[in-house]
Motif scaffolding. Structure first.
Motif, PDB file in Angstrom:
ATOM      1  N   VAL A 182       0.851  -1.198   0.000  1.00 30.37           N
ATOM      2  CA  VAL A 182       0.000   0.000   0.000  1.00 30.37           C
ATOM      3  C   VAL A 182       0.885   1.246   0.000  1.00 30.37           C
ATOM      4  CG1 VAL A 182      -1.832  -1.153   1.325  1.00 30.37           C
ATOM      5  CG2 VAL A 182      -0.149   0.243   2.535  1.00 30.37           C
ATOM      6  N   HIS A 183       0.244   2.367  -0.325  1.00 31.57           N
ATOM      7  CA  HIS A 183       0.896   3.678  -0.251  1.00 31.57           C
ATOM      8  C   HIS A 183      -0.059   4.593   0.517  1.00 31.57           C
ATOM      9  CE1 HIS A 183       3.971   2.504  -3.179  1.00 31.57           C
ATOM     10  NE2 HIS A 183       2.992   1.897  -3.836  1.00 31.57           N
ATOM     11  N   LEU A 184      -0.006   4.526   1.848  1.00 36.01           N
ATOM     12  CA  LEU A 184      -0.985   5.281   2.649  1.00 36.01           C
ATOM     13  C   LEU A 184      -0.845   6.786   2.445  1.00 36.01           C
ATOM     14  CD1 LEU A 184      -1.185   3.390   6.082  1.00 36.01           C
ATOM     15  CD2 LEU A 184      -2.821   3.365   4.205  1.00 36.01           C
ATOM     16  N   THR A 185       0.343   7.249   2.088  1.00 40.04           N
ATOM     17  CA  THR A 185       0.516   8.697   1.933  1.00 40.04           C
ATOM     18  C   THR A 185       0.141   9.184   0.524  1.00 40.04           C
ATOM     19  OG1 THR A 185       2.872   8.406   1.440  1.00 40.04           O
ATOM     20  CG2 THR A 185       2.290   8.809   3.739  1.00 40.04           C
ATOM     21  N   SER A 186      -0.339   8.284  -0.306  1.00 37.64           N
ATOM     22  CA  SER A 186      -0.776   8.689  -1.661  1.00 37.64           C
ATOM     23  C   SER A 186      -2.284   8.684  -1.761  1.00 37.64           C
ATOM     24  CB  SER A 186      -0.253   7.707  -2.711  1.00 37.64           C
ATOM     25  OG  SER A 186       1.141   7.692  -2.718  1.00 37.64           O
ATOM     26  N   SER A 229       2.964  18.471  -0.909  1.00 39.61           N
ATOM     27  CA  SER A 229       4.184  18.461  -0.095  1.00 39.61           C
ATOM     28  C   SER A 229       4.259  17.171   0.720  1.00 39.61           C
ATOM     29  CB  SER A 229       4.181  19.652   0.869  1.00 39.61           C
ATOM     30  OG  SER A 229       3.151  19.478   1.834  1.00 39.61           O
ATOM     31  N   ILE A 230       5.438  16.884   1.242  1.00 36.23           N
ATOM     32  CA  ILE A 230       5.584  15.690   2.093  1.00 36.23           C
ATOM     33  C   ILE A 230       4.736  15.811   3.371  1.00 36.23           C
ATOM     34  CG2 ILE A 230       7.232  14.352   3.489  1.00 36.23           C
ATOM     35  CD1 ILE A 230       9.223  14.837   1.107  1.00 36.23           C
ATOM     36  N   PRO A 231       4.737  16.970   4.057  1.00 37.95           N
ATOM     37  CA  PRO A 231       3.845  17.064   5.230  1.00 37.95           C
ATOM     38  C   PRO A 231       2.368  16.872   4.877  1.00 37.95           C
ATOM     39  CG  PRO A 231       5.439  18.855   5.257  1.00 37.95           C
ATOM     40  CD  PRO A 231       5.608  18.158   3.942  1.00 37.95           C
ATOM     41  N   GLY A 248      10.387  11.363   2.094  1.00 39.02           N
ATOM     42  CA  GLY A 248      10.691  12.081   3.332  1.00 39.02           C
ATOM     43  C   GLY A 248      10.396  11.339   4.617  1.00 39.02           C
ATOM     44  N   TYR A 249      10.322  10.032   4.545  1.00 41.68           N
ATOM     45  CA  TYR A 249      10.034   9.209   5.735  1.00 41.68           C
ATOM     46  C   TYR A 249       8.694   9.562   6.388  1.00 41.68           C
ATOM     47  CZ  TYR A 249      14.813   7.849   4.941  1.00 41.68           C
ATOM     48  OH  TYR A 249      15.956   7.396   4.342  1.00 41.68           O
ATOM     49  N   ALA A 250       7.750  10.036   5.577  1.00 41.04           N
ATOM     50  CA  ALA A 250       6.388  10.281   6.087  1.00 41.04           C
ATOM     51  C   ALA A 250       5.780   8.976   6.602  1.00 41.04           C
ATOM     52  CB  ALA A 250       5.516  10.867   4.978  1.00 41.04           C
ATOM     53  N   ASP A 251       6.186   7.859   5.995  1.00 41.02           N
ATOM     54  CA  ASP A 251       5.660   6.547   6.415  1.00 41.02           C
ATOM     55  C   ASP A 251       6.164   6.153   7.805  1.00 41.02           C
ATOM     56  OD1 ASP A 251       8.265   6.319   5.415  1.00 41.02           O
ATOM     57  OD2 ASP A 251       7.879   4.515   4.230  1.00 41.02           O
ATOM     58  N   VAL A 252       7.422   6.497   8.090  1.00 40.66           N
ATOM     59  CA  VAL A 252       7.994   6.214   9.414  1.00 40.66           C
ATOM     60  C   VAL A 252       7.217   7.012  10.468  1.00 40.66           C
ATOM     61  CG1 VAL A 252      10.050   6.506  10.873  1.00 40.66           C
ATOM     62  CG2 VAL A 252      10.281   5.645   8.514  1.00 40.66           C
ATOM     63  N   MET A 297       1.860  -0.909  10.922  1.00 38.64           N
ATOM     64  CA  MET A 297       2.549  -0.653   9.643  1.00 38.64           C
ATOM     65  C   MET A 297       3.992  -1.138   9.665  1.00 38.64           C
ATOM     66  SD  MET A 297       1.482   3.304   8.802  1.00 38.64           S
ATOM     67  CE  MET A 297       2.330   3.387   7.208  1.00 38.64           C
ATOM     68  N   LEU A 298       4.393  -1.725   8.544  1.00 41.51           N
ATOM     69  CA  LEU A 298       5.806  -1.925   8.252  1.00 41.51           C
ATOM     70  C   LEU A 298       6.111  -0.966   7.106  1.00 41.51           C
ATOM     71  CD1 LEU A 298       6.037  -5.835   8.111  1.00 41.51           C
ATOM     72  CD2 LEU A 298       6.413  -4.347  10.073  1.00 41.51           C
ATOM     73  N   VAL A 299       7.222  -0.264   7.166  1.00 47.55           N
ATOM     74  CA  VAL A 299       7.461   0.791   6.175  1.00 47.55           C
ATOM     75  C   VAL A 299       8.843   0.680   5.557  1.00 47.55           C
ATOM     76  CG1 VAL A 299       5.917   2.307   7.483  1.00 47.55           C
ATOM     77  CG2 VAL A 299       8.378   2.519   7.801  1.00 47.55           C
ATOM     78  N   SER A 300       8.940   1.185   4.320  1.00 48.34           N
ATOM     79  CA  SER A 300      10.202   1.077   3.574  1.00 48.34           C
ATOM     80  C   SER A 300      10.984   2.379   3.495  1.00 48.34           C
ATOM     81  CB  SER A 300       9.915   0.610   2.148  1.00 48.34           C
ATOM     82  OG  SER A 300       9.258   1.656   1.429  1.00 48.34           O
ATOM     83  N   GLY A 301      10.352   3.529   3.836  1.00 48.69           N
ATOM     84  CA  GLY A 301      11.005   4.800   3.492  1.00 48.69           C
ATOM     85  C   GLY A 301      11.019   4.949   1.974  1.00 48.69           C
ATOM     86  N   PRO A 302      11.863   5.860   1.442  1.00 51.76           N
ATOM     87  CA  PRO A 302      11.885   6.072  -0.013  1.00 51.76           C
ATOM     88  C   PRO A 302      12.312   4.806  -0.756  1.00 51.76           C
ATOM     89  CG  PRO A 302      13.035   7.843   1.152  1.00 51.76           C
ATOM     90  CD  PRO A 302      12.744   6.776   2.162  1.00 51.76           C
TER      91      PRO A 302
END
Ligand code: ARG
Length: 457
Positions: free
Chosen positions: A107-111, A124-126, A154-158, A174-179
């Motif tokens: 998934v891409h929760l920030t998209s 923006s990343i924020p 920008g590590y928004a997932d972290v 969540m498990l996250v990958s960063g960029p």
């Protein structure tokens, strides 16, 4: 611990009302999460399940009870022979089917599904992180209690993972990958603007030592896993789905560095060459795997590589993509890849390759993750296999099989329920009516209030 039943009920009802007023945005919903966090969790909870899915054994069991203490399952068995501890709070799901919380490995929760192509440049990343907070609630309420976020700037997932773990926001584990790591100009770069703007995505690196450095950087800033792009993609500008990205040597460097640091590796790959090279380099999962050939299938089987084939998203891209800003060249690529991917899903399944569940939610609306189940059944899985892919198999891919993925004694109490029989009609998984994550309830519309009262024995 003694709980006051009236207070428990009031707060839970309040949470239900707030959370089910659908017009409120996800962010507003997320802020309400302070309510369940302050709610005293009953020491012992008992769930009565009309049907319980034993995903390890591939069976549906009638009239079961689950006993939960804190965040773990401490007993499960037939209602008539399982001892109910004194003072337990009872949850009556005797008209429902109870199953483990679902897991989505892609998934891409920030998209957002409505910000594709050039529209994405204004985000923006924020701002993306705030969308992530809203999307996290939607995902959890859809029954997905654990997700793997594969690629965020920008590590928004972290940050999102940590806010959820700290109890500041409601969302799935969540498990996250960063960029995502990728070659210059590749699918994991950003190629929308001309050179004078100087835009390069955060995970871009070329050469074995440069990619090792990116892996180390992602580990440093809190990633749980590594995602890299092994071929071009559909939604990126100017990349070819069939073209491999990175050499075998670069892929081996990424995988070696990640595994050395205790992280698994997910590889975006549509094209045959990139898929096979990534498997040979030791990747843990191939994401998309659209154009995998017989040799790729054989390699995946031999190596135990998981395929995470997102065979629903094509419907959204070709149906609504243009209106959401997806570039014409991407629509063109999707027309080539979509059906081939489904045919290859069937082939890989028949060959016995390990299949995990990955949806690419974020390309399409978060919370619609479960729509993929119907496609998986249409293209060859039994409903039980489709459910296993999103529970035990994905737990195995995450390295969390001991804790997650089944309703077994000792596992974390991630439990969902639906009315109806998902083994007869898999689409009922799109109507999840009860969600518990780590022993806490986040959705309870299946319960009638008077049935979920605390029972003192
Ligand atoms: N994120 C993926 C890409 O851009 C989406 C691919 C979707 N298509 C598909 N048939 N799975 O490549």
């Amino acid at each position: 611990m003694r709980i006051d039943p009236s207070r428990f009920m009031t707060i839970s009802l309040l949470a239900t009302i707030l959370v089910s007023s659908g017009a409120a945005t996800g962010v507003a919903l997320a802020q309400e999460q302070a309510v369940p966090e302050r709610d005293p969790v009953p020491a012992i909870t008992v769930i009565r399940a009309g049907t319980l899915l034993d995903v390890e054994g591939g069976r549906a069991l009638r009239d079961q009870v689950l006993v939960i203490e804190g965040d773990r399952i401490i007993a499960v068995g037939p209602a008539r022979s399982t001892r109910i501890p004194e003072g337990a709070t009872e949850i009556d799901l005797s008209d429902a089917t109870v199953l483990p919380g679902l897991m989505d490995g892609h998934v891409h929760l920030t998209s957002r599904h409505d910000q594709h192509g050039y529209r994405s440049l204004g985000v923006s990343i924020p701002r993306a992180a705030l969308s992530g907070a809203a999307n996290a609630v939607r995902t959890l309420r859809a029954g997905f209690t654990t997700v793997r976020n594969v690629g965020a700037g920008g590590y928004a997932d972290v940050a999102l993972r940590d806010a959820i773990d700290d109890g500041e926001l409601i969302g799935p584990r969540m498990l996250v990958s960063g960029p995502s790591i990728g070659i210059t100009g590749g699918h994991c770069d950003n190629n929308l603007l001309p050179a004078e703007f100087g835009v390069t995505a955060g995970g871009v690196a070329d050469g074995p030592w440069a990619v090792r450095q990116k892996v180390r950087e992602n580990a440093k800033y809190g990633a749980n896993l590594i995602k890299f792009c092994g071929t071009g993609g559909v939604l990126s500008k100017g990349t070819q789905i069939g073209a491999r990205q990175f050499t075998l040597e670069e892929m081996q460097a990424i995988v070696d560095e990640a595994h050395t640091l205790g992280m698994r590796v997910a590889v975006h790959a549509h094209g045959t060459d990139g898929i096979k090279t990534a498997i040979m380099a030791g990747a843990d999962s191939i994401e998309h795997a659209s154009l995998i050939d017989d040799e790729g299938i054989r390699l995946a089987r031999e190596r135990g590589t998981f395929l995470s084939m997102d065979i629903y998203v094509s419907d959204f891209i070709l149906g609504s993509g243009e209106a959401m800003g997806i570039l014409p060249e991407s629509l063109e690529k999707e027309r080539i890849v979509g059906t081939a991917q489904r045919e290859n899903f069937r082939k890989a399944l028949q060959a016995g390759v390990r299949m995990s569940f990955g949806s690419d939610a974020g390309v399409y609306p978060h919370g619609d993750n479960a729509r993929q189940f119907a496609r998986m059944v249409e293209w060859g899985m039994t409903p039980m296999q489709a459910i296993q892919s999103a529970t035990v198999n994905t737990a195995e891919l995450f390295g969390l099989r001991e804790d997650l993925g089944s309703l077994t004694v000792g596992r974390v109490a991630d439990i969902i329920a639906v009315s109806g029989d998902p083994l007869a009609d898999i689409t009922v998984l799109s109507e999840v009516g009860f969600v518990m994550k780590a022993g806490r309830m986040y959705r309870r519309d299946l319960l009638e209030p008077q049935r979920s009262a605390a029972v003192a024995r």
